[in-house]
Design a protein around this motif. Structure first.
Motif, PDB file in Angstrom:
ATOM      1  N   LYS A 143      -8.846 -11.651   2.683  1.00 39.81           N
ATOM      2  CA  LYS A 143      -8.095 -12.441   1.704  1.00 39.81           C
ATOM      3  C   LYS A 143      -7.303 -11.587   0.724  1.00 39.81           C
ATOM      4  CE  LYS A 143      -8.515 -16.307  -1.467  1.00 39.81           C
ATOM      5  NZ  LYS A 143      -9.399 -17.352  -1.996  1.00 39.81           N
ATOM      6  N   TYR A 144      -7.895 -10.474   0.286  1.00 37.33           N
ATOM      7  CA  TYR A 144      -7.259  -9.643  -0.735  1.00 37.33           C
ATOM      8  C   TYR A 144      -6.881  -8.303  -0.123  1.00 37.33           C
ATOM      9  CZ  TYR A 144      -9.622 -13.171  -3.524  1.00 37.33           C
ATOM     10  OH  TYR A 144     -10.088 -14.362  -4.032  1.00 37.33           O
ATOM     11  N   ARG A 145      -5.577  -8.057   0.010  1.00 36.41           N
ATOM     12  CA  ARG A 145      -5.078  -6.840   0.649  1.00 36.41           C
ATOM     13  C   ARG A 145      -4.169  -6.103  -0.324  1.00 36.41           C
ATOM     14  NH1 ARG A 145      -3.012  -9.593   6.301  1.00 36.41           N
ATOM     15  NH2 ARG A 145      -4.968 -10.670   6.756  1.00 36.41           N
ATOM     16  N   GLY A 146      -4.533  -4.862  -0.618  1.00 37.73           N
ATOM     17  CA  GLY A 146      -3.680  -4.059  -1.482  1.00 37.73           C
ATOM     18  C   GLY A 146      -2.360  -3.755  -0.807  1.00 37.73           C
ATOM     19  N   MET A 147      -2.432  -3.187   0.394  1.00 38.66           N
ATOM     20  CA  MET A 147      -1.218  -2.924   1.179  1.00 38.66           C
ATOM     21  C   MET A 147      -1.545  -2.812   2.650  1.00 38.66           C
ATOM     22  SD  MET A 147      -0.250   1.065   0.225  1.00 38.66           S
ATOM     23  CE  MET A 147      -0.022   0.751  -1.494  1.00 38.66           C
ATOM     24  N   GLU A 148      -0.599  -3.251   3.471  1.00 43.77           N
ATOM     25  CA  GLU A 148      -0.716  -3.096   4.920  1.00 43.77           C
ATOM     26  C   GLU A 148      -0.044  -1.789   5.305  1.00 43.77           C
ATOM     27  OE1 GLU A 148       0.578  -6.481   7.186  1.00 43.77           O
ATOM     28  OE2 GLU A 148      -0.823  -7.821   6.154  1.00 43.77           O
ATOM     29  N   ILE A 149      -0.711  -1.059   6.202  1.00 41.41           N
ATOM     30  CA  ILE A 149      -0.177   0.229   6.639  1.00 41.41           C
ATOM     31  C   ILE A 149      -0.271   0.331   8.164  1.00 41.41           C
ATOM     32  CG2 ILE A 149      -0.738   1.409   4.471  1.00 41.41           C
ATOM     33  CD1 ILE A 149      -3.188   2.634   5.938  1.00 41.41           C
ATOM     34  N   PRO A 150       0.541   1.201   8.765  1.00 38.99           N
ATOM     35  CA  PRO A 150       0.438   1.419  10.210  1.00 38.99           C
ATOM     36  C   PRO A 150      -0.898   2.079  10.570  1.00 38.99           C
ATOM     37  CG  PRO A 150       2.470   2.382   9.327  1.00 38.99           C
ATOM     38  CD  PRO A 150       1.630   1.963   8.166  1.00 38.99           C
ATOM     39  N   ASN A 151      -1.204   2.071  11.836  1.00 39.95           N
ATOM     40  CA  ASN A 151      -2.472   2.628  12.325  1.00 39.95           C
ATOM     41  C   ASN A 151      -2.395   4.154  12.420  1.00 39.95           C
ATOM     42  OD1 ASN A 151      -5.059   2.736  13.264  1.00 39.95           O
ATOM     43  ND2 ASN A 151      -4.539   2.135  15.358  1.00 39.95           N
ATOM     44  N   LYS A 152      -2.342   4.798  11.262  1.00 42.01           N
ATOM     45  CA  LYS A 152      -2.316   6.261  11.173  1.00 42.01           C
ATOM     46  C   LYS A 152      -3.585   6.717  10.466  1.00 42.01           C
ATOM     47  CE  LYS A 152       2.718   6.531  10.557  1.00 42.01           C
ATOM     48  NZ  LYS A 152       3.027   6.688  11.945  1.00 42.01           N
ATOM     49  N   PHE A 153      -4.039   7.944  10.775  1.00 40.75           N
ATOM     50  CA  PHE A 153      -5.209   8.489  10.095  1.00 40.75           C
ATOM     51  C   PHE A 153      -4.784   9.001   8.728  1.00 40.75           C
ATOM     52  CE2 PHE A 153      -8.349  11.686   8.937  1.00 40.75           C
ATOM     53  CZ  PHE A 153      -9.504  10.935   9.084  1.00 40.75           C
ATOM     54  N   ILE A 154      -5.458   8.495   7.674  1.00 40.06           N
ATOM     55  CA  ILE A 154      -5.102   8.877   6.311  1.00 40.06           C
ATOM     56  C   ILE A 154      -6.317   9.419   5.562  1.00 40.06           C
ATOM     57  CG2 ILE A 154      -3.140   7.302   6.128  1.00 40.06           C
ATOM     58  CD1 ILE A 154      -4.955   5.352   4.578  1.00 40.06           C
ATOM     59  N   VAL A 155      -6.029  10.219   4.535  1.00 41.66           N
ATOM     60  CA  VAL A 155      -7.066  10.752   3.651  1.00 41.66           C
ATOM     61  C   VAL A 155      -6.592  10.629   2.209  1.00 41.66           C
ATOM     62  CG1 VAL A 155      -7.959  12.410   5.348  1.00 41.66           C
ATOM     63  CG2 VAL A 155      -6.199  13.139   3.727  1.00 41.66           C
ATOM     64  N   GLY A 156      -7.553  10.688   1.304  1.00 44.48           N
ATOM     65  CA  GLY A 156      -7.232  10.627  -0.119  1.00 44.48           C
ATOM     66  C   GLY A 156      -7.671   9.307  -0.708  1.00 44.48           C
ATOM     67  N   TYR A 157      -7.786   9.273  -2.004  1.00 48.25           N
ATOM     68  CA  TYR A 157      -8.192   8.095  -2.750  1.00 48.25           C
ATOM     69  C   TYR A 157      -9.456   7.458  -2.148  1.00 48.25           C
ATOM     70  CZ  TYR A 157      -7.638   4.894  -6.500  1.00 48.25           C
ATOM     71  OH  TYR A 157      -7.840   4.212  -7.661  1.00 48.25           O
ATOM     72  N   GLY A 158     -10.453   8.298  -1.926  1.00 49.78           N
ATOM     73  CA  GLY A 158     -11.732   7.832  -1.402  1.00 49.78           C
ATOM     74  C   GLY A 158     -11.911   8.049   0.085  1.00 49.78           C
ATOM     75  N   LEU A 159     -10.816   8.121   0.821  1.00 49.07           N
ATOM     76  CA  LEU A 159     -10.877   8.328   2.275  1.00 49.07           C
ATOM     77  C   LEU A 159     -10.964   9.820   2.585  1.00 49.07           C
ATOM     78  CD1 LEU A 159      -8.024   5.838   2.781  1.00 49.07           C
ATOM     79  CD2 LEU A 159     -10.235   5.528   3.869  1.00 49.07           C
TER      80      LEU A 159
END
Length: 175
Positions: A143-159
């Motif tokens: 229900k609550y989505r900050g942002m939609e992103i492509p299926n890429k591996f990401i790091v930062g901000y907790g990840l």
């Protein structure tokens, strides 16, 4: 450009864009749950920064708890989710807002759904900072989505990538 372990990552999502996304989620949660005294349930380790910011922006009464589940090794999901740290309080009859750093395959949500059904919560909704629609394979409503992103591996901000990168204030993608 940054290097974590053996991989290089390039800047992808700025701290400013992240804050805008968090503001959007928090505003909607305030509209929907202001007088509900919900329990915010953060999924560790990744959601700690997002959870902190959402909770700081929530104007009503609330409680906070965390669970820890794991499914990643390196840059790939194992496909198996295991509970590493469980709930330490009853959620029976409560309104729960699940705070996730990222929703990709939905496997973690499936495992948490089992936990919450067993706990007999009144209802729960999912709030995530990042959502990967291309990777999502389940039927749970996000229900609550900050942002939609492509299926890429990401790091930062907790990840993270094998434990590194969680402390970064912006998000980087694999180069």
């Amino acid at each position: 450009m940054i290097k974590l372990h053996d991989l290089e990552f390039e800047p992808y999502i700025s701290e400013e864009e992240i804050n805008v996304a968090i503001d959007k989620v928090a505003q909607k949660l305030n509209e929907d749950y202001l007088d509900a005294n919900p329990i915010f349930l953060g999924v560790l380790n990744g959601s700690f920064m997002f959870a902190s910011e959402v909770i700081k922006r929530f104007s009503g009464d609330c409680e906070v708890s965390f669970v820890k589940l794991g499914s990643y090794e390196g840059t790939q999901t194992t496909g198996t989710v295991k509970t590493l740290l469980g709930l330490n309080q009853s959620l029976k009859g409560r309104k729960v807002i699940l705070l996730e750093d990222i929703v990709d395959t939905g496997n973690t949500l499936e495992e948490i759904n089992k936990i919450l059904l067993k706990e007999e919560v009144a209802n729960y909704e999912v709030a995530t900072l990042f959502y990967k629609p291309e990777a999502y394979k389940k039927e749970f409503n996000i229900k609550y989505r900050g942002m939609e992103i492509p299926n890429k591996f990401i790091v930062g901000y907790g990840l993270d990538y094998d434990g590194l990168g969680r402390n970064l204030t912006q998000v980087y993608k694999l180069k």
